[in-house]
Enzyme design. Structure first.
Site, short mmCIF file in Angstrom:
data_model
loop_
_atom_site.label_atom_id
_atom_site.label_comp_id
_atom_site.label_asym_id
_atom_site.label_seq_id
_atom_site.Cartn_x
_atom_site.Cartn_y
_atom_site.Cartn_z
N ASN A 287 -19.35 -12.56 -3.20
CA ASN A 287 -18.78 -12.07 -3.54
C ASN A 287 -17.71 -13.09 -4.62
O ASN A 287 -17.74 -13.98 -3.82
CB ASN A 287 -17.87 -11.26 -4.20
CG ASN A 287 -17.10 -10.56 -2.97
OD1 ASN A 287 -16.39 -11.81 -3.02
ND2 ASN A 287 -16.70 -9.84 -2.55
N ASP B 190 -14.16 0.68 4.68
CA ASP B 190 -13.33 0.60 3.94
C ASP B 190 -11.65 -0.24 4.68
O ASP B 190 -11.95 1.31 5.68
CB ASP B 190 -12.77 2.09 2.83
CG ASP B 190 -11.59 1.44 2.23
OD1 ASP B 190 -10.53 0.79 2.21
OD2 ASP B 190 -12.05 1.75 0.81
N1 CTP Z 1 -10.51 -3.38 0.48
C1 CTP Z 1 -10.81 -2.94 1.76
N2 CTP Z 1 -12.10 -2.43 2.40
C2 CTP Z 1 -13.30 -2.02 1.73
C3 CTP Z 1 -13.10 -1.96 -0.38
C4 CTP Z 1 -11.82 -2.60 -0.46
O1 CTP Z 1 -10.08 -3.51 1.98
N3 CTP Z 1 -14.15 -2.60 1.85
C5 CTP Z 1 -9.60 -3.05 -0.64
C6 CTP Z 1 -8.96 -4.76 -1.41
O2 CTP Z 1 -8.84 -5.49 -0.14
C7 CTP Z 1 -8.29 -3.92 -2.17
C8 CTP Z 1 -8.60 -2.55 -2.57
O3 CTP Z 1 -9.07 -2.24 -1.22
O4 CTP Z 1 -6.58 -4.05 -1.78
C9 CTP Z 1 -9.87 -2.67 -3.54
O5 CTP Z 1 -10.26 -0.96 -3.49
P1 CTP Z 1 -11.68 -0.59 -3.46
O6 CTP Z 1 -11.84 0.66 -4.25
O7 CTP Z 1 -12.69 -1.68 -3.54
O8 CTP Z 1 -11.51 -1.39 -5.36
P2 CTP Z 1 -12.01 -2.56 -6.21
O9 CTP Z 1 -12.84 -3.65 -5.28
O10 CTP Z 1 -11.16 -2.50 -7.48
O11 CTP Z 1 -13.73 -1.37 -6.55
P3 CTP Z 1 -13.67 -0.08 -7.35
O12 CTP Z 1 -13.06 -0.23 -8.40
O13 CTP Z 1 -15.07 -0.12 -7.09
O14 CTP Z 1 -13.44 0.87 -6.09
#
Ligand code: CTP
Length: 411
Positions: free
Chosen positions: A208, A304
């Site tokens: 990304n 996550d």
């Molecule tokens: N994060 C993480 N591990 C992942 C995905 C996300 O630690 N596999 C953390 C990121 O570092 C950030 C937060 O979770 O602090 C973001 O959450 P996420 O749910 O991924 O939100 P977005 O990236 O904004 O995407 P979406 O809106 O699609 O959920």
């Protein structure tokens, strides 16, 4: 160890009668082990000679653009500094800095630096009290500039009142304290930053656009605030910030392992990495050959990392980022609850903000409160974020909301 040892102090000297005290300040800083580079305005040279400051700092003194260019470019000099201190800072200097002028070397450096800026005002008491100066001070303070002094007392012009520059010893003590009594002194901070790469085959990956700049700025600001900082970074081309311990990883799985290895010894966890939400179910052992047929990749959710850490029984204070293109507040609040976060920093992505950009703006949400951090360069924003994190942490809000919305969040 002395907190000023090996610190890089850019000392700006402007044209006030107190400029003679800058010589003593330079001497004291050097004696405390700091590296000092002096930048003078043209007016300062009417009060003290560059030669004096050159002899005391052991470095060339800069006052004109060409001199900065000869030894060290002005941007390089701005980046070099751990702290910028303008002492004395005249009323005119405050006005110029409040306006963001860049038509002399010192103003340009103050604009270009991301290091904390300290000003030691020195002027006649009526000038200090004037509404114009009050406004300028207010503007500068609201941008995070720290004012040291002025002191009250007898002035060179015969007046008595506020406007005397603080004594060199007091300025030395304030600078020294800025390195040691940071908001996170004594705490251990773990930060994730950058993108992850999920292997498709030995030569291809899913990635990304994260530049890692925000996460690195957070790590740097935490170190600056006195924390011991470990940074788990995905592949980026950024140098490791000073006083930060870094480990480089590639995939979400490697990032998770690196975080879990370190998290037990962590007070505050800041997840700034743009971790892949999905990864190929299995990376091909050999390079996938091109055919005329469409290719289907089967993806599975990646771990996550933030949600995993926040579910640990002995979890640190957890801070997450939420990158949103729309409906920022609703999504951010939801994300905070879904991942049981102590604080979420939400930012709008797109329109020149967020990924790959140098600027960002943040809206912070925590249990029972929120705060907006206006658009600013990422290092400045990171410092403000760290101040909020420290305040929330100290306020004892280390416990997540124990609501019914404790769902596993993998989307
Ligand atoms: N994060 C993480 N591990 C992942 C995905 C996300 O630690 N596999 C953390 C990121 O570092 C950030 C937060 O979770 O602090 C973001 O959450 P996420 O749910 O991924 O939100 P977005 O990236 O904004 O995407 P979406 O809106 O699609 O959920």
């Amino acid at each position: 160890m002395n907190s000023l040892a090996n610190k890089r102090i850019l000392l700006g000297v402007t044209g006030g009668i107190a400029a003679y005290k800058s010589a003593e300040l330079t001497r004291l800083l050097r004696r405390a082990g700091a590296e000092v580079r002096v930048v003078m305005t043209a007016a300062a040279a009417d009060f003290i000679t560059p030669l004096t400051l050159q002899a005391l700092s052991g470095q060339p003194v800069y006052s004109r653009w060409d001199e900065a260019g000869a030894a060290m470019g002005h941007i390089e000099l701005a980046r070099w500094a751990d702290r910028v201190l303008v002492a004395p800072a005249t009323a005119d200097t405050l006005a110029r800095l409040a306006q963001g002028r860049a038509d002399d070397l010192l103003s340009a450096l103050c604009l270009a630096t991301t290091a904390p800026l300290y000003l030691a005002p020195a002027m006649n008491q009526a000038m200090w009290r004037h509404a114009a100066t009050r406004d300028n001070v207010e503007t500068l303070r609201s941008r995070g500039v720290r004012l040291l002094g002025p002191a009250e007392g007898e002035q060179a012009c015969g007046d008595t009142g506020p406007g005397r520059m603080l004594e060199p010893e007091a300025l030395l003590a304030a600078l020294s304290a800025s390195f040691e009594s940071g908001a996170l002194a004594g705490l251990k901070v773990l930060v994730t930053a950058g993108p992850t790469r999920e292997a498709i085959d030995p030569v291809r990956f899913m990635g990304n656009r994260s530049s890692g700049k925000m996460g690195y700025a957070v790590a740097a600001a935490a170190a600056e605030a006195g924390a011991r900082v470990q940074l788990v970074s995905g592949p980026v081309a950024l140098p490791c910030p000073p006083r930060v311990e870094r480990v480089m990883v590639e995939s979400a799985a490697e990032m998770l392992d690196a975080v879990l290895e370190r998290v037990a010894d962590t007070d505050i966890f800041v997840a700034a990495a743009a971790v892949a939400d999905y990864r190929p179910q299995a990376a091909a052992a050999d390079k996938i050959k091109k055919t005329v047929q469409p290719l289907t990749l089967r993806l599975e959710p990646a771990p996550d990392i933030l949600a995993t850490v926040s579910r640990l029984p002995q979890r640190p204070f957890c801070v997450g980022f939420a990158a949103e293109t729309a409906d920022l507040e609703r999504h951010a609040r939801k994300k905070r609850l879904a991942k049981s976060l102590d604080l979420v920093a939400a930012n709008r992505v797109g329109r020149g903000l967020g990924f790959e950009a140098d600027d960002n703006e943040l809206h912070l949400f925590w249990e029972g409160g929120d705060a907006r951090l206006a658009r600013a360069p990422k290092p400045r924003l990171a410092r403000l974020l760290i101040e909020h994190i420290a305040a929330r942490y100290r306020a004892g809000l280390a416990h997540p909301p124990q609501g019914d919305d404790h769902a596993d969040h993998t989307a």
